[in-house]
Design an enzyme around this catalytic site. Structure first.
Site, mmCIF file in Angstrom:
data_model
loop_
_atom_site.group_PDB
_atom_site.id
_atom_site.type_symbol
_atom_site.label_atom_id
_atom_site.label_comp_id
_atom_site.label_asym_id
_atom_site.label_seq_id
_atom_site.Cartn_x
_atom_site.Cartn_y
_atom_site.Cartn_z
ATOM 1 N N ARG A 1 -4.196 -0.733 7.939
ATOM 2 C CA ARG A 1 -5.373 -1.037 8.764
ATOM 3 C C ARG A 1 -6.217 -2.147 8.115
ATOM 4 N NH1 ARG A 1 -8.337 0.840 13.322
ATOM 5 N NH2 ARG A 1 -6.832 2.462 13.807
ATOM 6 N N GLU B 1 -16.426 4.548 14.186
ATOM 7 C CA GLU B 1 -16.264 3.755 12.972
ATOM 8 C C GLU B 1 -16.792 2.325 13.064
ATOM 9 O OE1 GLU B 1 -12.056 4.902 13.215
ATOM 10 O OE2 GLU B 1 -12.128 5.002 11.033
HETATM 11 N N1 MTE Z 1 -20.753 10.657 12.557
HETATM 12 C C1 MTE Z 1 -21.274 11.736 11.922
HETATM 13 N N2 MTE Z 1 -22.524 12.102 12.219
HETATM 14 N N3 MTE Z 1 -20.565 12.423 10.985
HETATM 15 C C2 MTE Z 1 -19.280 12.046 10.643
HETATM 16 O O1 MTE Z 1 -18.658 12.692 9.810
HETATM 17 N N4 MTE Z 1 -17.427 10.458 11.022
HETATM 18 C C3 MTE Z 1 -17.058 9.112 11.469
HETATM 19 C C4 MTE Z 1 -17.590 8.847 12.864
HETATM 20 N N5 MTE Z 1 -18.983 9.198 12.952
HETATM 21 C C5 MTE Z 1 -18.703 10.908 11.302
HETATM 22 C C6 MTE Z 1 -19.492 10.259 12.280
HETATM 23 C C7 MTE Z 1 -15.619 8.877 11.474
HETATM 24 S S1 MTE Z 1 -14.861 8.431 10.043
HETATM 25 C C8 MTE Z 1 -14.872 8.954 12.614
HETATM 26 S S2 MTE Z 1 -13.231 8.576 12.638
HETATM 27 C C9 MTE Z 1 -15.464 9.381 13.886
HETATM 28 O O2 MTE Z 1 -16.849 9.670 13.776
HETATM 29 C C10 MTE Z 1 -14.734 10.608 14.379
HETATM 30 O O3 MTE Z 1 -15.263 11.121 15.532
HETATM 31 P P1 MTE Z 1 -14.952 10.538 16.990
HETATM 32 O O4 MTE Z 1 -13.510 10.158 17.013
HETATM 33 O O5 MTE Z 1 -15.266 11.669 17.876
HETATM 34 O O6 MTE Z 1 -15.844 9.354 17.158
HETATM 35 N N1 HPA Z 2 -7.069 5.890 11.603
HETATM 36 C C1 HPA Z 2 -7.623 7.019 11.134
HETATM 37 N N2 HPA Z 2 -6.933 8.030 10.700
HETATM 38 C C2 HPA Z 2 -5.599 7.925 10.703
HETATM 39 C C3 HPA Z 2 -4.958 6.782 11.169
HETATM 40 C C4 HPA Z 2 -5.733 5.707 11.648
HETATM 41 O O1 HPA Z 2 -5.236 4.652 12.080
HETATM 42 N N3 HPA Z 2 -3.636 6.974 11.036
HETATM 43 C C5 HPA Z 2 -3.502 8.198 10.495
HETATM 44 N N4 HPA Z 2 -4.683 8.785 10.303
HETATM 45 MO MO1 MOS Z 3 -12.351 8.455 10.418
HETATM 46 S S1 MOS Z 3 -12.017 7.463 8.647
HETATM 47 O O1 MOS Z 3 -10.842 7.847 11.062
HETATM 48 O O2 MOS Z 3 -12.002 10.046 9.940
#
Ligand code: MTE
Ligand code: HPA
Ligand code: MOS
Length: 779
Positions: free
Chosen positions: A325, A728
């Site tokens: 990534r 993210e």
């Molecule tokens: N927001 C909060 N409040 N707490 C979290 O742990 N994790 C982040 C993001 N926002 C996180 C957050 C990460 S790393 C990801 S991948 C996404 O939320 C995961 O949730 P979603 O796929 O429902 O957006």
């Molecule tokens: N993003 C986040 N988490 C993951 C991924 C990715 O692309 N692939 C495997 N776990």
């Molecule tokens: Mo988020 S780093 O894909 O949990």
């Protein structure tokens, strides 16, 4: 109606449908302290508590482990080492390499070797200190740069390539080479890792785990206990933050608790305190970057050759996908006509680094943004102009990435123009120059940077989701899906989708804890795809039930199905209007099934890793930020005066939640690139394992004037209600803060010399960069 993925404009009287800024379902409970986290679940009688015994060497053979004194200590019920694991000792999530407990070899300072279960936590901690380990120390590799030098990797390197970079570099009118480094980051979720394992009948286990990936924890517990998957149920109602840190690594905590529960036939709780959590669990990968770039007089990149070397720690964990990534984002929003990007997974004798918001993407972006910044400064041009000159084009013009994907949804040219205007970039740039001319000690800087982030798991098979929708006779709904709640709001957003589908108020939908006994084989809640995937699966489940109700009513009232309409808690059949709950009661009496499982898999995506070519992402999320910073050139201290953020969430399912994600992500990005600094000593021991030595951003570090806007856009792909993932991407808006600091430092030399300021730009580094510029000006 929005069923086809279109946009609902008429909100009617429905409370909490798609597009409504309803609060997070637990917001009131969070602030009142009433939300139940795993450590708050009332303990069963006889519950035992766990403490680990950790390695004191970064790399050593384990000659012997003596647990007799620990076993004899007061309150101790069991002590386990690698020898006590009944099934598979390796709990590597994708590739092998992660022993539950170190087995004959320790590979980082802080690796657990033994675990003690006792009546109280205090007794467990006291006994864990009594474990005696005999080591034979071995040489340790600690940095990515050293590992790269020695070709010491956890998995093979990968190359992505487009065009003929060697030839294009050779003929480029300007060319430069360099290296840079960026630091890692601790997740610092407020809730540390925890698992609570409860033995049930027939050797079954119910395990509460603070995990983003309950299915994987279920599978790994079963594997390390030698049980079938069906004997283990994992549940999580919510996490106190995950940020990627709980994508794979909670499995170790849950497995240790489960082994001890199986051994003692007692409920076992294992909760890491802050120091142990920071020492024992992986972080964001720090990176070492080497580049050779060719560009023209306008700063347009003509060719790029880049090595991205991530420090993975001792095991592969998710590092393959994370470094991939990083490589996928080595373009950020810029067209690279000729490029070769090589990604290296450096093995070091440090904790195994893992997913962290952005999953390597931020590191790739920091590398290219550093480069673009340097090109602009070398040419004496405004970095914003160089950024704009490099943006992807459209419709067959400069629109193909270095991994062969066409960028079809690029909105960065409009976004940058809009933010340049709304942030008043040009006028403020001039004002900053004026300020700097009159201010010898305090210097200001500004930077406006874009974000383009690919949405989808790059492991294509993970892009699937399931949901379970249960409608009761009284017209209320229990909703379950594979998504896990970590504060980001996936529960409320998916519930809004179901409310919209049934056309019932949000308060009729009860969100229930994620449980492997309800929806099996789920993907981690990661890659920002929680709402995209689970929203679609939940809508599929709800639509099945709605369609059954439609056909039932059409038959009952002798009308065509399209004479049945669901709207604002009512169902209309011809000119009859009924309450939703009247329909569900009627349907029950007529023996119509009111439950369904929904499923979704993302279309269009494919990725051929061996050819490093494909369409790994369904679409891109975009954003941009303009930040103004002020530094004190005599102390290195700084503050952020103003930040303007413009971010693309498509058609938002919940603007309030999305704006919260943008603000939180941005500030977490600021933390990573400015103040958070992990520091290991020469023996490979982490010395920053508490907030006393590891500084995370606080409310005071948020830019004093922060203006966040949503970019008016609709996802051109058919995502859930045309929304875009938001979790993210905003983290990478923090790059503007780091580059604003670089700009302020450059003002020390009146922008005539390129400053040397890697990340994190701590006050110490800012001060050193200022000193360095002053020395270079004097010399
Ligand atoms: N927001 C909060 N409040 N707490 C979290 O742990 N994790 C982040 C993001 N926002 C996180 C957050 C990460 S790393 C990801 S991948 C996404 O939320 C995961 O949730 P979603 O796929 O429902 O957006
Ligand atoms: N993003 C986040 N988490 C993951 C991924 C990715 O692309 N692939 C495997 N776990
Ligand atoms: Mo988020 S780093 O894909 O949990």
């Amino acid at each position: 109606m929005a069923d086809g993925g279109g946009i609902r404009r008429d909100r009617g009287t429905l409370k909490g449908g798609v597009g409504a800024s309803v609060p997070h379902d637990s917001a009131a409970k969070h602030v009142a302290g009433e939300a139940v986290y795993i450590d708050d679940i009332p303990e069963l009688p006889g519950t035992l508590h766990v403490a680990p015994h950790l390695s004191v060497h970064a790399h050593a053979r384990v000659l012997s482990v003596d647990v007799s004194a620990a076993r004899a200590a007061p309150g101790v019920r069991a002590v386990i080492t690698a020898a006590d694991v009944p099934g598979d000792i390796d709990i590597g999530p994708v590739f092998p390499g992660d022993p539950v407990l170190a087995d004959g070899l320790v590979q980082f300072h802080g690796q657990p070797i033994a675990a003690v279960a006792a009546d109280t936590l205090k007794q467990a901690r006291a006994a864990a200190k009594l474990v005696r380990v005999e080591y034979e120390p071995l040489p340790a590799v600690l940095t990515a740069e050293e590992a790269l030098e020695k070709r010491f990797f956890v998995s093979p390197s990968l190359t992505m390539r487009r065009g003929a970079p060697e030839a294009a570099l050779a003929t480029a009118p300007h060319r430069m080479t360099g290296t840079m480094e960026m630091g890692g980051q601790d997740h610092f979720y407020l809730e540390g890792m925890i698992a609570y394992a409860q033995p049930r009948e027939d050797g079954d286990l119910l395990v509460f785990s603070s995990t983003q990936h309950p299915s994987e924890v279920q599978h790994l517990i079963a594997r390390c206990l030698g049980l079938a998957d069906h004997a283990v149920t994992v549940e999580v109602r919510r996490m106190g933050g995950g940020f990627g840190g709980k994508e794979t690594q909670p499995a170790q905590i849950a497995c240790i608790a489960s082994i001890l529960a199986a051994k003692t036939h007692r409920p076992v709780k294992f909760r890491l305190d802050r120091d142990d959590d920071m020492i024992m669990t992986g972080k964001r990968h720090d990176f070492f970057v080497r580049y050779d770039v060719g560009h023209d007089a306008d700063g347009r990149i003509l060719a790029l050759d880049m090595d991205l070397a991530g420090r993975c720690g001792f095991s592969p964990d998710l590092s393959n996908a994370i470094v991939d990534r990083a490589m996928f984002h080595a373009d950020n929003g810029y067209f690279l006509p000729h490029a070769e990007v090589r990604g290296h997974r450096c093995k070091t004798h440090t904790v195994s680094n893992t997913a962290f918001r952005g999953f390597g993407g931020p590191q790739g972006m920091v590398a290219i943004e550093h480069l673009v910044d340097r090109i602009a400064r070398t040419l004496g041009r405004d970095p914003l102009d160089v950024r704009k000159a490099n943006l992807y084009g459209r419709d067959g013009v400069r629109d193909v990435t270095h991994y062969g994907m066409t960028v079809e949804d690029n909105v960065l040219p409009e976004m940058l123009d809009e933010l340049e205007r709304s942030s008043d970039y040009r006028a403020r740039r001039r004002a900053i120059d004026d300020f700097n001319r009159g201010s010898p000690v305090l210097k200001r800087g500004v930077a406006l940077t874009p974000v383009k982030f690919g949405i989808s798991f790059t492991a294509t098979h993970l892009n699937q989701a399931g949901a379970l929708v249960l409608v009761y006779q009284d017209g209320t709904v229990q909703l379950n899906h594979g998504g896990t709640e970590m504060g980001q709001g996936v529960y409320v957003k998916v519930a809004q989708v179901v409310a919209e589908t049934f056309q019932i108020d949000l308060d009729r939908i009860r969100i229930t804890a994620t449980n492997t006994g309800k929806v099996p084989n789920t993907s981690p809640t990661a890659a920002s795809s929680g709402t995209d995937l689970n929203g679609m699966a939940a809508r599929d489940g709800a639509m099945q039930i709605r369609n059954r109700l439609t056909h039932f009513l059409a038959e009952r009232f002798g009308t065509a199905p399209d004479a049945v309409a669901f709207k604002d808690n009512k169902v209309r059949v011809g000119d009859q209007v009924m309450a939703f709950e009247d329909v569900t009661r009627m349907a029950y009496m007529a023996r119509i099934s009111l439950s369904a499982t929904g499923f979704y898999r993302t279309p269009k995506i494919w990725w051929d890793r061996s050819a490093a070519h494909g369409r790994p992402f369904y679409y891109f999320a975009y954003g941009a930020a303009a930040t103004e910073a002020e530094i004190d050139t005599l102390t290195g201290e700084y503050r952020f005066l103003r930040a303007d953020v413009l971010h693309d969430v498509g058609h938002s399912i919940n603007p309030a939640i999305d704006i919260g994600q943008i603000e939180g992500g941005f500030v977490q990005g600021i933390g990573w690139l400015t103040m958070e600094e992990l520091w290991w000593d020469a023996g490979g021991r982490l010395r920053t394992h508490a907030p006393s030595t590891y500084k995370i951003p606080t409310a005071r570090d948020v830019p004093a004037d922060l203006r966040v806007s949503l970019f008016a856009n609709v996802n051109r792909e058919d995502t859930i209600h045309r929304s875009k993932a938001v979790g993210e991407p905003p983290l990478m808006l923090g790059i503007s803060v780091w580059l604003a600091l670089r700009d302020a430092v450059a003002a020390v030399a009146d922008h005539r010399v390129v400053p040397d300021l890697d990340a994190p730009a701590t006050p110490e580094r800012v001060l050193m960069a200022c000193e360095d510029l002053r020395a270079r000006m004097a010399g």
